[in-house]
Write a protein that holds these residues in place. Structure first.
Motif, PDB file in Angstrom:
ATOM      1  N   ALA A 146       7.100  -0.152   9.401  1.00 41.33           N
ATOM      2  CA  ALA A 146       7.366   0.622  10.617  1.00 41.33           C
ATOM      3  C   ALA A 146       6.664   1.960  10.513  1.00 41.33           C
ATOM      4  N   GLY A 147       6.173   2.476  11.653  1.00 41.18           N
ATOM      5  CA  GLY A 147       5.512   3.770  11.662  1.00 41.18           C
ATOM      6  C   GLY A 147       4.002   3.645  11.696  1.00 41.18           C
ATOM      7  N   ASN A 148       3.353   4.734  12.077  1.00 41.11           N
ATOM      8  CA  ASN A 148       1.891   4.780  12.121  1.00 41.11           C
ATOM      9  C   ASN A 148       1.385   5.721  11.036  1.00 41.11           C
ATOM     10  N   PHE A 149       0.379   5.274  10.305  1.00 38.62           N
ATOM     11  CA  PHE A 149      -0.132   6.039   9.170  1.00 38.62           C
ATOM     12  C   PHE A 149      -1.661   5.979   9.183  1.00 38.62           C
ATOM     13  N   GLU A 150      -2.268   6.845   9.972  1.00 38.36           N
ATOM     14  CA  GLU A 150      -3.721   6.827  10.088  1.00 38.36           C
ATOM     15  C   GLU A 150      -4.399   7.532   8.922  1.00 38.36           C
ATOM     16  N   GLN A 151      -3.635   8.306   8.183  1.00 40.60           N
ATOM     17  CA  GLN A 151      -4.174   8.923   6.980  1.00 40.60           C
ATOM     18  C   GLN A 151      -3.026   9.225   6.026  1.00 40.60           C
ATOM     19  N   VAL A 152      -3.351   9.311   4.744  1.00 42.96           N
ATOM     20  CA  VAL A 152      -2.359   9.690   3.743  1.00 42.96           C
ATOM     21  C   VAL A 152      -2.999  10.658   2.773  1.00 42.96           C
ATOM     22  N   GLY A 153      -2.163  11.341   2.026  1.00 40.29           N
ATOM     23  CA  GLY A 153      -2.674  12.181   0.957  1.00 40.29           C
ATOM     24  C   GLY A 153      -2.780  13.656   1.285  1.00 40.29           C
ATOM     25  N   GLN A 154      -2.274  14.089   2.440  1.00 41.57           N
ATOM     26  CA  GLN A 154      -2.262  15.513   2.731  1.00 41.57           C
ATOM     27  C   GLN A 154      -1.104  16.206   2.022  1.00 41.57           C
ATOM     28  N   ASP A 155       0.017  15.522   1.927  1.00 44.25           N
ATOM     29  CA  ASP A 155       1.219  16.072   1.300  1.00 44.25           C
ATOM     30  C   ASP A 155       1.801  14.987   0.403  1.00 44.25           C
ATOM     31  N   VAL A 156       1.588  15.101  -0.898  1.00 42.50           N
ATOM     32  CA  VAL A 156       1.867  14.003  -1.827  1.00 42.50           C
ATOM     33  C   VAL A 156       3.024  14.349  -2.755  1.00 42.50           C
ATOM     34  N   LEU A 157       3.918  13.388  -2.949  1.00 49.59           N
ATOM     35  CA  LEU A 157       4.967  13.533  -3.948  1.00 49.59           C
ATOM     36  C   LEU A 157       4.645  12.608  -5.118  1.00 49.59           C
ATOM     37  N   LEU A 158       4.494  13.195  -6.311  1.00 55.58           N
ATOM     38  CA  LEU A 158       4.274  12.443  -7.535  1.00 55.58           C
ATOM     39  C   LEU A 158       5.623  12.252  -8.222  1.00 55.58           C
ATOM     40  N   ALA A 159       6.067  11.015  -8.326  1.00 59.62           N
ATOM     41  CA  ALA A 159       7.345  10.732  -8.987  1.00 59.62           C
ATOM     42  C   ALA A 159       7.081  10.575 -10.481  1.00 59.62           C
ATOM     43  N   TRP A 160       7.512  11.568 -11.253  1.00 59.22           N
ATOM     44  CA  TRP A 160       7.166  11.620 -12.680  1.00 59.22           C
ATOM     45  C   TRP A 160       8.405  11.437 -13.544  1.00 59.22           C
ATOM     46  N   ASP A 161       8.363  10.423 -14.419  1.00 59.58           N
ATOM     47  CA  ASP A 161       9.482  10.175 -15.330  1.00 59.58           C
ATOM     48  C   ASP A 161       9.015  10.057 -16.778  1.00 59.58           C
ATOM     49  N   SER A 232      15.053  10.858  -0.345  1.00 57.89           N
ATOM     50  CA  SER A 232      15.579  12.025   0.360  1.00 57.89           C
ATOM     51  C   SER A 232      14.613  13.207   0.244  1.00 57.89           C
ATOM     52  N   ARG A 233      14.064  13.391  -0.946  1.00 60.07           N
ATOM     53  CA  ARG A 233      13.126  14.499  -1.150  1.00 60.07           C
ATOM     54  C   ARG A 233      11.832  14.287  -0.377  1.00 60.07           C
ATOM     55  N   VAL A 234      11.396  13.032  -0.271  1.00 62.74           N
ATOM     56  CA  VAL A 234      10.221  12.713   0.551  1.00 62.74           C
ATOM     57  C   VAL A 234      10.435  13.186   1.980  1.00 62.74           C
ATOM     58  N   SER A 235      11.620  12.908   2.498  1.00 58.83           N
ATOM     59  CA  SER A 235      11.950  13.331   3.863  1.00 58.83           C
ATOM     60  C   SER A 235      11.995  14.849   3.982  1.00 58.83           C
ATOM     61  N   ASP A 236      12.635  15.507   3.008  1.00 58.57           N
ATOM     62  CA  ASP A 236      12.750  16.965   3.051  1.00 58.57           C
ATOM     63  C   ASP A 236      11.380  17.642   3.039  1.00 58.57           C
ATOM     64  N   LEU A 237      10.480  17.124   2.229  1.00 57.35           N
ATOM     65  CA  LEU A 237       9.148  17.726   2.087  1.00 57.35           C
ATOM     66  C   LEU A 237       8.209  17.356   3.228  1.00 57.35           C
ATOM     67  N   GLY A 238       8.536  16.292   3.945  1.00 58.42           N
ATOM     68  CA  GLY A 238       7.604  15.787   4.939  1.00 58.42           C
ATOM     69  C   GLY A 238       6.379  15.172   4.281  1.00 58.42           C
ATOM     70  N   ALA A 239       6.566  14.622   3.089  1.00 64.54           N
ATOM     71  CA  ALA A 239       5.453  14.022   2.352  1.00 64.54           C
ATOM     72  C   ALA A 239       4.916  12.807   3.100  1.00 64.54           C
ATOM     73  N   ASP A 240       3.603  12.567   2.969  1.00 64.95           N
ATOM     74  CA  ASP A 240       3.002  11.400   3.622  1.00 64.95           C
ATOM     75  C   ASP A 240       2.549  10.341   2.628  1.00 64.95           C
ATOM     76  N   LEU A 241       2.801  10.583   1.339  1.00 66.10           N
ATOM     77  CA  LEU A 241       2.437   9.605   0.308  1.00 66.10           C
ATOM     78  C   LEU A 241       3.295   9.826  -0.926  1.00 66.10           C
ATOM     79  N   VAL A 242       3.783   8.722  -1.491  1.00 64.73           N
ATOM     80  CA  VAL A 242       4.488   8.751  -2.773  1.00 64.73           C
ATOM     81  C   VAL A 242       3.619   8.047  -3.805  1.00 64.73           C
ATOM     82  N   MET A 268      11.271   2.452   1.817  1.00 63.75           N
ATOM     83  CA  MET A 268      10.217   3.457   1.984  1.00 63.75           C
ATOM     84  C   MET A 268       9.956   3.741   3.450  1.00 63.75           C
ATOM     85  N   THR A 269       9.634   4.996   3.733  1.00 65.00           N
ATOM     86  CA  THR A 269       9.305   5.396   5.106  1.00 65.00           C
ATOM     87  C   THR A 269       7.878   5.926   5.205  1.00 65.00           C
ATOM     88  N   VAL A 270       7.229   6.117   4.054  1.00 65.30           N
ATOM     89  CA  VAL A 270       5.820   6.533   4.013  1.00 65.30           C
ATOM     90  C   VAL A 270       5.112   5.621   3.014  1.00 65.30           C
TER      91      VAL A 270
END
Length: 276
Positions: A146-161, A232-242, A268-270
């Motif tokens: 669901a959703g439109n994603f014509e580009q990614v990578g402007q606002d990225v969240l790196l999940a680091w463990d 939740s953090r993806v949503s808060d940040l408005g990230a467009d890529l995980v 996932m939403t992005v």
């Protein structure tokens, strides 16, 4: 380091166009060649019950003709969206997962769609993302259903463990991170002391800096599930890529994804870039 070859899964589902548009946008930014991989469905028995006329004398021949015509239509639609992008269509009669793995290994990035169990598509390739991620040996970009994603990578969240898989995913994401406006390196753990030393966050941020990537660091202590906290953090940040590592059990056991991976890919939403 750039992405030079992108493989995108083509099918007749409604979401194929969103997948193709995102792959095309990345190809344009990276100067990459885009391959549309088009499994015919011949080996997977995916002819809809009402697609063929009643009273036919040769069901197998009619089915093959239907699948061939459908593939031609998908290929024409793909080519029509490409413009000046270097591209090709690869049609195959192999299974969808097997074909994506085989052809994906000579690519830099594989683009597939999130599994949608509510879809009415007659190509219900269950477990596609998990199987391809575990076997292909390349990063996989999963596009939400669901959703439109014509580009990614402007606002990225790196999940680091601190894991091998997360390190591989971050390395593979570098070509995309080079074009990002904001990068957030986020860790999530249950207690303030657990695994803190193993994360080596200062080392990771310096590694990113040497590649020209400035990342903001966030360390979260959470009582909720890691997947919920991450989304939740993806949503808060408005990230467009995980960007995250993917996990699965041994080949000797049933192929199922690790808990966090499974939940993120289910909700996932992005787009998510995942590597194993």
């Amino acid at each position: 380091m750039n992405i030079k070859t992108i493989l995108v899964h083509l099918d007749h589902a409604d979401r194929c166009s969103a997948r193709v548009d995102l792959a095309r946008a990345i190809a344009r930014t990276q100067g990459a060649h885009l391959i549309g991989l088009l499994p015919s469905g011949l080996l997977e028995g995916t002819v809809p019950a009402d697609a063929l006329p009643t009273g036919m004398t040769d069901y197998i021949a009619e089915s093959a003709r239907y699948l061939q015509q459908r593939a031609q239509g998908i290929a024409e639609g793909f080519r029509a969206r490409m413009g000046q992008i270097s591209h090709e269509v690869r049609e195959t009669d192999g299974t969808t997962i097997g074909s994506l793995v085989a052809h994906g290994r000579s690519s830099d990035l594989v683009v597939v769609g999130q599994e949608d169990r509510a879809s009415e598509s007659d190509v219900p390739v269950r477990g596609l993302v998990a199987q391809v991620m575990l076997d292909v040996g390349r990063p996989v970009l999963v596009v939400p259903y669901a959703g439109n994603f014509e580009q990614v990578g402007q606002d990225v969240l790196l999940a680091w463990d601190g894991s091998r898989a997360a390190a591989v995913a971050m390395r593979e994401a570098l070509p995309l991170l080079a074009h990002a406006r904001r990068v957030t390196l986020a860790s999530f753990r249950r207690t303030a002391s657990s695994q803190e030393d193993a994360l080596l966050i200062p080392d990771m941020t310096r590694w990113l800096q040497r590649h020209g990537v400035e990342a903001t660091v966030e360390q979260h202590v959470t009582e909720i599930d890691t997947s919920d906290a991450l989304l939740s953090r993806v949503s808060d940040l408005g990230a467009d890529l995980v960007v995250m590592g993917g996990y699965g059990h041994s080949r000797l056991r049933e192929r199922v994804l690790g808990g966090v991976t499974r939940e993120v890919l289910a909700h996932m939403t992005v787009p998510v870039l995942i590597a194993h």
